[in-house]
Motif scaffolding. Structure first.
Motif, mmCIF file in Angstrom:
data_model
loop_
_atom_site.group_PDB
_atom_site.id
_atom_site.type_symbol
_atom_site.label_atom_id
_atom_site.label_comp_id
_atom_site.label_asym_id
_atom_site.label_seq_id
_atom_site.Cartn_x
_atom_site.Cartn_y
_atom_site.Cartn_z
ATOM 1 N N LEU A 285 1.103 -1.391 0.180
ATOM 2 C CA LEU A 285 -0.349 0.034 -0.065
ATOM 3 C C LEU A 285 0.854 0.823 -0.227
ATOM 4 O O LEU A 285 0.245 2.423 -0.224
ATOM 5 C CB LEU A 285 -1.243 0.312 1.502
ATOM 6 N N ASN A 286 2.391 1.099 -0.353
ATOM 7 C CA ASN A 286 2.724 1.886 0.285
ATOM 8 C C ASN A 286 2.952 2.987 0.839
ATOM 9 O O ASN A 286 2.844 5.157 0.865
ATOM 10 C CB ASN A 286 3.302 3.398 -1.213
ATOM 11 N N THR A 287 2.010 2.772 2.333
ATOM 12 C CA THR A 287 2.387 3.400 3.608
ATOM 13 C C THR A 287 1.576 2.499 5.076
ATOM 14 O O THR A 287 1.630 1.648 4.697
ATOM 15 C CB THR A 287 0.685 4.754 3.287
ATOM 16 N N ALA A 288 1.973 3.254 5.897
ATOM 17 C CA ALA A 288 1.906 2.215 7.376
ATOM 18 C C ALA A 288 0.479 2.945 7.609
ATOM 19 O O ALA A 288 0.745 1.671 9.355
ATOM 20 C CB ALA A 288 3.343 3.222 8.208
ATOM 21 N N ALA B 190 -20.304 0.349 12.826
ATOM 22 C CA ALA B 190 -18.843 -0.279 12.107
ATOM 23 C C ALA B 190 -18.142 -1.485 12.781
ATOM 24 O O ALA B 190 -18.401 -1.610 13.934
ATOM 25 C CB ALA B 190 -17.605 0.643 12.105
ATOM 26 N N THR B 191 -17.730 -2.180 12.367
ATOM 27 C CA THR B 191 -17.929 -3.803 12.772
ATOM 28 C C THR B 191 -15.659 -4.010 11.587
ATOM 29 O O THR B 191 -15.595 -3.066 11.353
ATOM 30 C CB THR B 191 -18.099 -4.655 12.477
ATOM 31 N N VAL B 192 -15.467 -4.849 12.032
ATOM 32 C CA VAL B 192 -13.251 -5.201 11.620
ATOM 33 C C VAL B 192 -14.557 -5.132 9.564
ATOM 34 O O VAL B 192 -13.681 -4.980 9.375
ATOM 35 C CB VAL B 192 -13.232 -6.214 12.422
ATOM 36 N N ALA B 193 -15.295 -5.762 10.063
ATOM 37 C CA ALA B 193 -15.454 -6.551 8.669
ATOM 38 C C ALA B 193 -16.242 -5.744 7.808
ATOM 39 O O ALA B 193 -15.851 -5.082 6.365
ATOM 40 C CB ALA B 193 -17.135 -7.430 8.187
ATOM 41 N N SER B 194 -17.139 -4.030 7.994
ATOM 42 C CA SER B 194 -17.363 -2.941 7.736
ATOM 43 C C SER B 194 -15.981 -2.039 7.452
ATOM 44 O O SER B 194 -15.605 -1.397 5.753
ATOM 45 C CB SER B 194 -18.811 -2.727 8.292
ATOM 46 N N HIS C 24 -14.273 -0.970 3.461
ATOM 47 C CA HIS C 24 -14.480 -0.192 2.774
ATOM 48 C C HIS C 24 -12.828 0.114 2.509
ATOM 49 O O HIS C 24 -12.619 0.788 1.281
ATOM 50 C CB HIS C 24 -14.278 0.891 3.805
ATOM 51 N N LEU C 25 -11.698 -0.572 2.852
ATOM 52 C CA LEU C 25 -10.262 -0.429 2.744
ATOM 53 C C LEU C 25 -10.310 -1.351 1.231
ATOM 54 O O LEU C 25 -9.236 -1.367 0.091
ATOM 55 C CB LEU C 25 -9.773 -0.865 3.568
ATOM 56 N N ILE C 26 -11.403 -2.431 0.831
ATOM 57 C CA ILE C 26 -10.969 -3.109 -0.595
ATOM 58 C C ILE C 26 -11.275 -2.495 -1.429
ATOM 59 O O ILE C 26 -10.444 -2.319 -2.780
ATOM 60 C CB ILE C 26 -11.868 -4.497 -0.363
ATOM 61 N N GLU C 27 -12.760 -1.472 -0.878
ATOM 62 C CA GLU C 27 -13.087 -0.662 -1.708
ATOM 63 C C GLU C 27 -12.020 0.549 -2.154
ATOM 64 O O GLU C 27 -12.768 0.720 -3.573
ATOM 65 C CB GLU C 27 -14.688 0.210 -1.506
ATOM 66 N N ARG C 28 -11.360 0.662 -1.751
ATOM 67 C CA ARG C 28 -9.749 2.252 -1.610
ATOM 68 C C ARG C 28 -9.133 1.712 -2.291
ATOM 69 O O ARG C 28 -8.879 2.495 -2.594
ATOM 70 C CB ARG C 28 -10.457 2.161 -0.405
ATOM 71 N N PHE D 170 -6.077 -7.779 1.223
ATOM 72 C CA PHE D 170 -7.057 -8.009 1.966
ATOM 73 C C PHE D 170 -7.900 -9.064 2.074
ATOM 74 O O PHE D 170 -9.189 -9.373 1.668
ATOM 75 C CB PHE D 170 -8.307 -7.050 2.659
ATOM 76 N N PRO D 171 -7.202 -10.645 1.948
ATOM 77 C CA PRO D 171 -7.297 -11.613 1.577
ATOM 78 C C PRO D 171 -8.300 -11.891 2.988
ATOM 79 O O PRO D 171 -8.751 -11.459 4.232
ATOM 80 C CB PRO D 171 -6.460 -12.320 1.206
#
Length: 78
Positions: free
Chosen positions: A13-16, A26-30, A34-38, A44-45
């Motif tokens: 991702l080239n970021t920490a 929100a949950t970890v899944a949500s 969000h991060l998968i869309e981004r 994010f397997p």
């Protein structure tokens, strides 16, 4: 919310870290969705590890805007 990335995920991702805004229920899944869309599904397997406030958790764990969420790629030994 502060999101942290480690190991090959950080490199890919080239970021920490990054900051995101979340919904109130929100949950970890949500957060992962969000991060998968981004960033893309390849980062994010299903077997990615997650910690909330330094405690390993599962996808159904609720999270709040003040939590620190960290993602770790699966680790293999050798």
């Amino acid at each position: 919310m502060n999101i942290l990335y480690f190991a090959s995920l950080k490199e890919g991702l080239n970021t920490a870290s990054e900051k995101i805004n979340i919904e109130t229920d929100a949950t970890v899944a949500s957060i992962k969705n969000h991060l998968i869309e981004r960033h893309g599904e390849e980062y994010f397997p299903n077997n990615i590890l997650c910690a909330v406030n330094h405690e390993m958790v599962g996808d159904n764990t609720p999270v709040s805007a003040t939590d620190e969420v960290a993602f770790f790629p699966p680790v293999t030994g050798g």
